[in-house]
Design a protein around this motif. Structure first.
Motif, PDB file in Angstrom:
ATOM      1  N   ALA A  89       0.858  -1.182   0.000  1.00 19.63           N
ATOM      2  CA  ALA A  89       0.000   0.000   0.000  1.00 19.63           C
ATOM      3  C   ALA A  89       0.896   1.233   0.000  1.00 19.63           C
ATOM      4  O   ALA A  89       1.855   1.307   0.765  1.00 19.63           O
ATOM      5  N   GLN A  90       0.600   2.172  -0.878  1.00 20.80           N
ATOM      6  CA  GLN A  90       1.369   3.404  -0.932  1.00 20.80           C
ATOM      7  C   GLN A  90       1.105   4.252   0.307  1.00 20.80           C
ATOM      8  O   GLN A  90       0.058   4.142   0.953  1.00 20.80           O
ATOM      9  N   ALA A  91       2.063   5.117   0.626  1.00 20.69           N
ATOM     10  CA  ALA A  91       1.925   5.990   1.800  1.00 20.69           C
ATOM     11  C   ALA A  91       0.668   6.847   1.694  1.00 20.69           C
ATOM     12  O   ALA A  91      -0.027   7.082   2.683  1.00 20.69           O
ATOM     13  N   SER A  92       0.356   7.308   0.484  1.00 24.74           N
ATOM     14  CA  SER A  92      -0.840   8.146   0.299  1.00 24.74           C
ATOM     15  C   SER A  92      -2.110   7.356   0.602  1.00 24.74           C
ATOM     16  O   SER A  92      -3.067   7.899   1.177  1.00 24.74           O
ATOM     17  N   SER A  93      -2.127   6.067   0.265  1.00 26.53           N
ATOM     18  CA  SER A  93      -3.294   5.224   0.552  1.00 26.53           C
ATOM     19  C   SER A  93      -3.434   4.992   2.054  1.00 26.53           C
ATOM     20  O   SER A  93      -4.545   5.004   2.598  1.00 26.53           O
ATOM     21  N   LEU A  94      -2.310   4.797   2.725  1.00 27.87           N
ATOM     22  CA  LEU A  94      -2.345   4.612   4.171  1.00 27.87           C
ATOM     23  C   LEU A  94      -2.898   5.859   4.858  1.00 27.87           C
ATOM     24  O   LEU A  94      -3.681   5.763   5.807  1.00 27.87           O
ATOM     25  N   ARG A  95      -2.492   7.020   4.385  1.00 24.50           N
ATOM     26  CA  ARG A  95      -2.985   8.269   4.985  1.00 24.50           C
ATOM     27  C   ARG A  95      -4.484   8.410   4.781  1.00 24.50           C
ATOM     28  O   ARG A  95      -5.205   8.853   5.689  1.00 24.50           O
ATOM     29  N   ARG A  96      -4.983   8.058   3.596  1.00 26.01           N
ATOM     30  CA  ARG A  96      -6.429   8.142   3.326  1.00 26.01           C
ATOM     31  C   ARG A  96      -7.205   7.216   4.259  1.00 26.01           C
ATOM     32  O   ARG A  96      -8.239   7.597   4.819  1.00 26.01           O
ATOM     33  N   LEU A  97      -6.701   6.000   4.421  1.00 22.62           N
ATOM     34  CA  LEU A  97      -7.392   5.050   5.284  1.00 22.62           C
ATOM     35  C   LEU A  97      -7.336   5.486   6.746  1.00 22.62           C
ATOM     36  O   LEU A  97      -8.329   5.362   7.483  1.00 22.62           O
ATOM     37  N   HIS A  98      -6.182   5.984   7.170  1.00 21.58           N
ATOM     38  CA  HIS A  98      -6.058   6.465   8.557  1.00 21.58           C
ATOM     39  C   HIS A  98      -7.020   7.621   8.803  1.00 21.58           C
ATOM     40  O   HIS A  98      -7.678   7.675   9.850  1.00 21.58           O
ATOM     41  N   LEU A  99      -7.139   8.521   7.836  1.00 25.40           N
ATOM     42  CA  LEU A  99      -8.063   9.650   7.970  1.00 25.40           C
ATOM     43  C   LEU A  99      -9.503   9.160   8.025  1.00 25.40           C
ATOM     44  O   LEU A  99     -10.304   9.643   8.837  1.00 25.40           O
ATOM     45  N   ALA A 100      -9.847   8.190   7.175  1.00 24.84           N
ATOM     46  CA  ALA A 100     -11.203   7.641   7.193  1.00 24.84           C
ATOM     47  C   ALA A 100     -11.500   6.966   8.525  1.00 24.84           C
ATOM     48  O   ALA A 100     -12.605   7.066   9.067  1.00 24.84           O
ATOM     49  N   PRO A 151       1.458   6.302   8.873  1.00 23.12           N
ATOM     50  CA  PRO A 151       0.736   7.177   9.807  1.00 23.12           C
ATOM     51  C   PRO A 151       0.100   6.404  10.958  1.00 23.12           C
ATOM     52  O   PRO A 151      -0.575   7.004  11.805  1.00 23.12           O
ATOM     53  N   ALA A 152       0.305   5.088  11.003  1.00 22.18           N
ATOM     54  CA  ALA A 152      -0.339   4.250  12.013  1.00 22.18           C
ATOM     55  C   ALA A 152      -0.061   4.739  13.425  1.00 22.18           C
ATOM     56  O   ALA A 152       1.054   5.179  13.741  1.00 22.18           O
ATOM     57  N   LEU A 153      -1.066   4.645  14.279  1.00 14.99           N
ATOM     58  CA  LEU A 153      -0.894   4.982  15.693  1.00 14.99           C
ATOM     59  C   LEU A 153      -0.020   3.957  16.392  1.00 14.99           C
ATOM     60  O   LEU A 153       0.688   4.269  17.351  1.00 14.99           O
ATOM     61  N   LEU A 154      -0.079   2.718  15.903  1.00 17.41           N
ATOM     62  CA  LEU A 154       0.618   1.607  16.548  1.00 17.41           C
ATOM     63  C   LEU A 154       1.082   0.639  15.469  1.00 17.41           C
ATOM     64  O   LEU A 154       0.323   0.313  14.550  1.00 17.41           O
TER      65      LEU A 154
END
Length: 235
Positions: free
Chosen positions: A136-147, A169-172
Motif C-alpha cells: 500500500a502506498q503511503a498516500s493510501s495509508l494516509r487516506r485510510l487512517h483519515l477515514a 501514519p499508524a498509531l501503533l
C-alpha cells in the motif's frame, strides 16, 4: 514567583513526553493479554485509527492475537478484506467470532481493496476491519487512517514484515513472529518510548481459522452481513 509544573497531556490530549506512554483520550479495546496491554498507550488497541500488524506471512496468529478485541466488538459486523484464505466458520465460532457477523471482501485488485476498506470505514457500520495486503502506498495509508479517524472501528492492516522499514501514519505498529507457544511481538512504533526487548505472547491452540479448504455457509458472508452494511460495499 513559583510555577506549578504542567503535564503534557493536560495541555492537549495528543501530547506526551517521549519517556512516557501517551495516555490519549481516544477509545481503546483491551487486548486480552496483560503484558501487551501494559505496553500500549491507553492500555489497549486504539479505535479510530490505523494499526499495523507486520508479519512474516499471513496466518502466523494475527486473528488469535486479535480475538479478545474482535469478540468485544462483535455486537456490530466485522469486515475481513482480502483474507489470505477462506474464513473457517467452525474455527471462528470456537473463539467466539460468529460467522454471521463477518463480511468477507475479495477484490480483483489492490486499488479495489483499498477503495472497499475506505468505504467501510467511512460508513462506520463495522466494529472491526481487518485488511490483509501485500503493498500500500503511503498516500493510501494516509487516506485510510483519515477515514478511520471519523469512525468507531478497530482498523487493523496486516502487511509484510518488510514494510516495517517504510513510514506509516499508524498509531501503533507491531511486528509479529511465530514462537513455540504463540507469538513474539516487537513494538515498531507507539506513542511513547521505544522498547528494544520483544514481548512473548502465549496463544491458546485453536482450530484452523483461515484455510484454503474451509467450508462456508451456503449463504455468502457478504449476503449475511448486508443487512447492516450498505449494499454498494458488498457488490
Amino acid at each position: 514567583m513559583s510555577t506549578v509544573p504542567v503535564r503534557a497531556e493536560e495541555i492537549h490530549g495528543s501530547l506526551w513526553l517521549a519517556s512516557q506512554l501517551a495516555r490519549g483520550r481516544g477509545r481503546v479495546l483491551d487486548t486480552g493479554y496483560p503484558a501487551l496491554s501494559s505496553e500500549l498507550p491507553g492500555g489497549g488497541w486504539p479505535v479510530g485509527g490505523l494499526v499495523d500488524l507486520l508479519v512474516q506471512q499471513a496466518g502466523v496468529g494475527e486473528l488469535r492475537l486479535l480475538q479478545p478485541a474482535l469478540s468485544s466488538a462483535a455486537d456490530r459486523p466485522m469486515a475481513f478484506v482480502q483474507p489470505p484464505h477462506n474464513p473457517n466458520g467452525l474455527g471462528l465460532s470456537y473463539i467466539g467470532l460468529p460467522i454471521d457477523k463477518i463480511l468477507r471482501v475479495d477484490s480483483k485488485s489492490t486499488a479495489d481493496a483499498l477503495w472497499s476498506a475506505e468505504q467501510i470505514l467511512r460508513a462506520g457500520s463495522c466494529g472491526a476491519l481487518v485488511f490483509w495486503t501485500q503493498y500500500a502506498q503511503a498516500s493510501s495509508l494516509r487516506r485510510l487512517h483519515l477515514a478511520a479517524q471519523s469512525s468507531e472501528t478497530l482498523f487493523i492492516m496486516v502487511r509484510p514484515l518488510a514494510a516495517a522499514q517504510d513510514s506509516s501514519p499508524a498509531l501503533l505498529r507491531l511486528a509479529l513472529k511465530p514462537s513455540a507457544d504463540g507469538l513474539t511481538v516487537d513494538i515498531v512504533k507507539r506513542r511513547g518510548p521505544s522498547r528494544t526487548e520483544p514481548l512473548s505472547i502465549s496463544l491458546q491452540p485453536t482450530p484452523v481459522l483461515l484455510s484454503r479448504h474451509a467450508r462456508l455457509s451456503r449463504r455468502s458472508l457478504a449476503e449475511v452481513a448486508a443487512r447492516s452494511i450498505p449494499t454498494e460495499l458488498v457488490a
